[in-house]
Motif scaffolding. Sequence first.
Motif, mmCIF file in Angstrom:
data_model
loop_
_atom_site.group_PDB
_atom_site.id
_atom_site.type_symbol
_atom_site.label_atom_id
_atom_site.label_comp_id
_atom_site.label_asym_id
_atom_site.label_seq_id
_atom_site.Cartn_x
_atom_site.Cartn_y
_atom_site.Cartn_z
ATOM 1 N N ALA A 74 37.919 19.334 -18.349
ATOM 2 C CA ALA A 74 36.982 18.238 -18.591
ATOM 3 C C ALA A 74 35.840 18.193 -17.578
ATOM 4 O O ALA A 74 34.829 17.543 -17.824
ATOM 5 C CB ALA A 74 37.731 16.909 -18.567
ATOM 6 N N ALA A 75 36.001 18.862 -16.441
ATOM 7 C CA ALA A 75 34.965 18.816 -15.402
ATOM 8 C C ALA A 75 33.628 19.242 -15.991
ATOM 9 O O ALA A 75 33.524 20.250 -16.679
ATOM 10 C CB ALA A 75 35.344 19.709 -14.227
ATOM 11 N N GLY A 76 32.615 18.434 -15.720
ATOM 12 C CA GLY A 76 31.272 18.723 -16.195
ATOM 13 C C GLY A 76 30.980 18.193 -17.583
ATOM 14 O O GLY A 76 29.868 18.339 -18.081
ATOM 15 N N THR A 77 31.955 17.576 -18.211
ATOM 16 C CA THR A 77 31.769 17.037 -19.561
ATOM 17 C C THR A 77 32.106 15.556 -19.578
ATOM 18 O O THR A 77 32.841 15.067 -18.717
ATOM 19 C CB THR A 77 32.679 17.743 -20.593
ATOM 20 O OG1 THR A 77 34.039 17.387 -20.319
ATOM 21 C CG2 THR A 77 32.526 19.257 -20.537
ATOM 22 N N ALA A 132 41.992 15.075 -6.314
ATOM 23 C CA ALA A 132 41.059 15.702 -5.373
ATOM 24 C C ALA A 132 40.478 16.988 -5.954
ATOM 25 O O ALA A 132 39.280 17.256 -5.787
ATOM 26 C CB ALA A 132 41.756 15.978 -4.044
ATOM 27 N N ALA A 133 41.296 17.776 -6.638
ATOM 28 C CA ALA A 133 40.803 19.014 -7.247
ATOM 29 C C ALA A 133 39.758 18.711 -8.318
ATOM 30 O O ALA A 133 38.710 19.367 -8.396
ATOM 31 C CB ALA A 133 41.961 19.814 -7.832
ATOM 32 N N TYR A 134 40.032 17.710 -9.140
ATOM 33 C CA TYR A 134 39.065 17.330 -10.175
ATOM 34 C C TYR A 134 37.778 16.805 -9.546
ATOM 35 O O TYR A 134 36.665 17.188 -9.945
ATOM 36 C CB TYR A 134 39.666 16.279 -11.111
ATOM 37 C CG TYR A 134 38.638 15.658 -12.026
ATOM 38 C CD1 TYR A 134 38.054 16.402 -13.047
ATOM 39 C CD2 TYR A 134 38.218 14.341 -11.842
ATOM 40 C CE1 TYR A 134 37.091 15.842 -13.876
ATOM 41 C CE2 TYR A 134 37.259 13.779 -12.666
ATOM 42 C CZ TYR A 134 36.697 14.531 -13.674
ATOM 43 O OH TYR A 134 35.735 13.991 -14.483
ATOM 44 N N LEU A 135 37.904 15.925 -8.568
ATOM 45 C CA LEU A 135 36.727 15.359 -7.912
ATOM 46 C C LEU A 135 35.906 16.444 -7.215
ATOM 47 O O LEU A 135 34.669 16.395 -7.216
ATOM 48 C CB LEU A 135 37.143 14.271 -6.929
ATOM 49 C CG LEU A 135 37.727 13.011 -7.573
ATOM 50 C CD1 LEU A 135 38.439 12.152 -6.523
ATOM 51 C CD2 LEU A 135 36.661 12.211 -8.301
ATOM 52 N N THR A 136 36.563 17.439 -6.644
ATOM 53 C CA THR A 136 35.862 18.565 -6.029
ATOM 54 C C THR A 136 35.042 19.309 -7.073
ATOM 55 O O THR A 136 33.875 19.647 -6.840
ATOM 56 C CB THR A 136 36.856 19.512 -5.340
ATOM 57 O OG1 THR A 136 37.529 18.792 -4.304
ATOM 58 C CG2 THR A 136 36.168 20.736 -4.763
ATOM 59 N N ALA A 137 35.652 19.551 -8.231
ATOM 60 C CA ALA A 137 34.927 20.242 -9.308
ATOM 61 C C ALA A 137 33.708 19.438 -9.745
ATOM 62 O O ALA A 137 32.616 19.996 -9.920
ATOM 63 C CB ALA A 137 35.862 20.503 -10.486
ATOM 64 N N LEU A 141 29.695 20.377 -9.333
ATOM 65 C CA LEU A 141 28.808 20.395 -10.498
ATOM 66 C C LEU A 141 27.650 19.396 -10.366
ATOM 67 O O LEU A 141 26.824 19.272 -11.264
ATOM 68 C CB LEU A 141 29.608 20.098 -11.772
ATOM 69 C CG LEU A 141 30.587 21.193 -12.198
ATOM 70 C CD1 LEU A 141 31.545 20.674 -13.268
ATOM 71 C CD2 LEU A 141 29.835 22.421 -12.675
ATOM 72 N N GLY A 142 27.619 18.664 -9.259
ATOM 73 C CA GLY A 142 26.533 17.727 -9.007
ATOM 74 C C GLY A 142 26.708 16.360 -9.638
ATOM 75 O O GLY A 142 25.789 15.543 -9.650
ATOM 76 N N ARG A 143 27.900 16.087 -10.161
ATOM 77 C CA ARG A 143 28.125 14.786 -10.795
ATOM 78 C C ARG A 143 28.617 13.730 -9.802
ATOM 79 O O ARG A 143 28.689 12.553 -10.130
ATOM 80 C CB ARG A 143 29.076 14.947 -11.980
ATOM 81 C CG ARG A 143 28.364 15.726 -13.093
ATOM 82 C CD ARG A 143 29.221 16.192 -14.244
ATOM 83 N NE ARG A 143 30.359 15.451 -14.636
ATOM 84 C CZ ARG A 143 30.507 14.841 -15.830
ATOM 85 N NH1 ARG A 143 29.532 14.867 -16.713
ATOM 86 N NH2 ARG A 143 31.630 14.240 -16.123
ATOM 87 N N VAL A 189 29.451 7.051 -5.198
ATOM 88 C CA VAL A 189 29.309 8.507 -5.178
ATOM 89 C C VAL A 189 28.946 9.119 -6.526
ATOM 90 O O VAL A 189 28.533 10.259 -6.585
ATOM 91 C CB VAL A 189 30.603 9.181 -4.647
ATOM 92 C CG1 VAL A 189 30.886 8.754 -3.211
ATOM 93 C CG2 VAL A 189 31.783 8.913 -5.552
ATOM 94 N N LEU A 190 29.072 8.349 -7.572
ATOM 95 C CA LEU A 190 28.829 8.869 -8.922
ATOM 96 C C LEU A 190 27.336 9.046 -9.157
ATOM 97 O O LEU A 190 26.539 8.164 -8.869
ATOM 98 C CB LEU A 190 29.430 7.917 -9.952
ATOM 99 C CG LEU A 190 29.483 8.397 -11.400
ATOM 100 C CD1 LEU A 190 30.341 9.652 -11.509
ATOM 101 C CD2 LEU A 190 30.049 7.301 -12.281
ATOM 102 N N ARG A 191 26.955 10.202 -9.669
ATOM 103 C CA ARG A 191 25.569 10.495 -10.025
ATOM 104 C C ARG A 191 25.443 10.465 -11.540
ATOM 105 O O ARG A 191 26.396 10.806 -12.247
ATOM 106 C CB ARG A 191 25.140 11.871 -9.510
ATOM 107 C CG ARG A 191 25.212 12.003 -8.009
ATOM 108 C CD ARG A 191 24.189 11.065 -7.362
ATOM 109 N NE ARG A 191 24.318 11.037 -5.934
ATOM 110 C CZ ARG A 191 24.707 9.974 -5.224
ATOM 111 N NH1 ARG A 191 25.037 8.865 -5.828
ATOM 112 N NH2 ARG A 191 24.765 9.998 -3.931
ATOM 113 N N ASP A 192 24.287 10.108 -12.060
ATOM 114 C CA ASP A 192 24.081 10.134 -13.502
ATOM 115 C C ASP A 192 24.266 11.544 -14.025
ATOM 116 O O ASP A 192 23.825 12.504 -13.416
ATOM 117 C CB ASP A 192 22.678 9.640 -13.857
ATOM 118 C CG ASP A 192 22.509 8.157 -13.590
ATOM 119 O OD1 ASP A 192 23.539 7.435 -13.607
ATOM 120 O OD2 ASP A 192 21.376 7.723 -13.332
ATOM 121 N N ALA A 193 24.930 11.648 -15.166
ATOM 122 C CA ALA A 193 25.185 12.965 -15.764
ATOM 123 C C ALA A 193 23.883 13.548 -16.282
ATOM 124 O O ALA A 193 22.974 12.861 -16.659
ATOM 125 C CB ALA A 193 26.193 12.845 -16.899
#
Length: 193
Positions: A74-77, A132-137, A141-143, A189-193
């Motif tokens: 799901a990372a990046g989507t 943590a692994a998901y958040l790292t991904a 990805l800049g999200r 910390v969340l950036r707009d997708a």
Amino acid sequence: MAMQDPRRQLFNAAKRILVRDGPNALTSRAVTDQAGCAKGVLHRHFADFDAFLAELVLDRVGRLDALADTLRAAAGTGSVTEHLTGVLIDVFDPVGVAVVSLVISRDELRARLRAAGSTGIPLMGEASALLAAYLTAERDLGRLAPDTDVTVLAPTLLGAAHLLFADREAGPPERAAVRRTVTAVVAGVLRDA
């Protein structure tokens, strides 16, 4: 009549007891009665009751692998907030909440699980690593902000969610409540997708 999969039947019986009656009700007699078998069946497959409980928790930890695979994909989507909300609801389903209570309440069980490689509070430590692994991904990805400390953010999300789910008598919180908590924790910390 022989049991088809005695270990699985014993695990399922233990989960039913944990969810229905809590960790204090979990005894070898209660498990075998719930499974509909003789007490000797448990001791034929496990060295002792604490070995059974350790395997029960490790079985639950193994379930996190499927969640980790889903999150990696799901990372990046989609929505980071929705992905985190969903995984926290999965981690803290009624069995997950009961297993965390079991681990917290039994010193010998925690010691055995730590000897098997778990850290912190077993199950919670593995769930924190998954987050943590998901958040790292997502950060890569800049999200998430590039300076996001996922080693702090992951357990913060997990602890906040656990507080929502910890009251077994009240039942699980609504998805909206979990989403609201996730939103508050990741807002900075969340950036707009």
